[in-house]
Design a protein around this motif. Structure first.
Motif, short mmCIF file in Angstrom:
data_model
loop_
_atom_site.label_atom_id
_atom_site.label_comp_id
_atom_site.label_asym_id
_atom_site.label_seq_id
_atom_site.Cartn_x
_atom_site.Cartn_y
_atom_site.Cartn_z
N ASP A 196 10.39 32.17 51.21
CA ASP A 196 10.53 31.26 50.07
C ASP A 196 10.35 29.82 50.53
N GLN A 197 9.17 29.28 50.28
CA GLN A 197 8.92 27.89 50.65
C GLN A 197 9.48 26.97 49.56
N ASP A 198 9.95 25.81 49.98
CA ASP A 198 10.44 24.83 49.03
C ASP A 198 9.28 24.13 48.32
N LEU A 199 8.21 23.87 49.05
CA LEU A 199 7.03 23.23 48.46
C LEU A 199 5.80 23.86 49.10
N HIS A 200 4.94 24.44 48.28
CA HIS A 200 3.75 25.16 48.76
C HIS A 200 2.53 24.56 48.07
N ILE A 201 1.68 23.91 48.87
CA ILE A 201 0.43 23.35 48.39
C ILE A 201 -0.69 24.24 48.92
N LEU A 202 -1.49 24.80 48.04
CA LEU A 202 -2.55 25.70 48.45
C LEU A 202 -3.77 24.96 48.98
N ASN A 203 -4.68 25.69 49.65
CA ASN A 203 -5.94 25.09 50.10
C ASN A 203 -6.77 24.57 48.94
N PHE B 270 12.70 19.69 39.97
CA PHE B 270 13.03 18.35 40.46
C PHE B 270 11.82 17.57 40.97
N LEU B 271 10.96 18.19 41.75
CA LEU B 271 9.83 17.46 42.36
C LEU B 271 8.68 17.19 41.41
N THR B 272 8.34 18.15 40.56
CA THR B 272 7.10 18.04 39.78
C THR B 272 7.29 18.19 38.28
N GLY B 273 8.50 18.50 37.83
CA GLY B 273 8.72 18.71 36.41
C GLY B 273 8.48 20.14 35.97
N ASN B 274 7.93 20.95 36.86
CA ASN B 274 7.66 22.36 36.57
C ASN B 274 7.62 23.09 37.91
N GLN B 275 7.98 24.35 37.94
CA GLN B 275 7.96 25.10 39.20
C GLN B 275 6.52 25.31 39.69
N TYR B 276 5.58 25.55 38.79
CA TYR B 276 4.17 25.74 39.14
C TYR B 276 3.37 24.53 38.68
N PHE B 277 2.45 24.07 39.50
CA PHE B 277 1.76 22.82 39.19
C PHE B 277 0.39 22.78 39.86
N THR B 278 -0.42 21.83 39.46
CA THR B 278 -1.68 21.55 40.13
C THR B 278 -1.59 20.16 40.75
N VAL B 279 -2.39 19.93 41.75
CA VAL B 279 -2.41 18.64 42.44
C VAL B 279 -3.70 17.93 42.06
N SER B 280 -3.59 16.77 41.47
CA SER B 280 -4.78 16.02 41.10
C SER B 280 -5.12 14.94 42.13
N PRO C 153 -5.72 22.90 45.94
CA PRO C 153 -4.54 22.39 45.24
C PRO C 153 -4.76 22.09 43.76
N ASN C 154 -5.99 22.10 43.30
CA ASN C 154 -6.22 21.87 41.88
C ASN C 154 -6.14 23.18 41.09
N SER C 155 -5.78 24.28 41.79
CA SER C 155 -5.48 25.52 41.07
C SER C 155 -4.01 25.44 40.64
N ASN C 156 -3.57 26.31 39.76
CA ASN C 156 -2.20 26.12 39.32
C ASN C 156 -1.23 27.08 40.02
N ASN C 157 -1.55 27.43 41.26
CA ASN C 157 -0.69 28.31 42.03
C ASN C 157 0.21 27.57 43.02
N CYS C 158 0.17 26.25 43.05
CA CYS C 158 1.09 25.50 43.89
C CYS C 158 2.47 25.65 43.25
N HIS C 159 3.50 25.66 44.09
CA HIS C 159 4.83 25.79 43.51
C HIS C 159 5.89 25.06 44.33
N ALA C 160 6.97 24.75 43.65
CA ALA C 160 8.12 24.09 44.26
C ALA C 160 9.39 24.81 43.85
N SER C 161 10.25 25.01 44.80
CA SER C 161 11.56 25.62 44.55
C SER C 161 12.46 25.24 45.71
#
Length: 79
Positions: free
Chosen positions: A27-34, A60-70, A36-44
């Protein structure tokens, strides 16, 4: 954010197949994929990094558990 005692060795996990992982184990706290503009990045938080009291560890970090990186800014560290 402070690290949870005993989890210091998991602060960052580098793996060229995944991208940066912050926090360790299954269980990673913050996972940025290769990709990152896909919506499989997550924070917990609260696996390795302690979420501030009264805050939701999943949003807390992004406003949602799953997110994309722009946009991403990368820094280097040397000892």
């Amino acid at each position: 954010m402070p690290l949870i005692a005993g989890k210091e060795g998991y602060a960052i996990v580098c793996n060229s197949s995944y991208g940066p992982l912050f926090g360790g184990g299954n269980d990673q706290d913050l996972h940025i994929l290769n990709a990152p503009n896909s919506n499989n990045c997550h924070a917990s938080l609260n696996n390795t990094y302690q979420c501030p009291a009264g805050q939701n560890a999943n949003t807390f970090l992004t406003g949602n558990q799953y997110f994309t990186v722009s946009e991403m800014e990368v820094f280097g560290f040397q000892q």
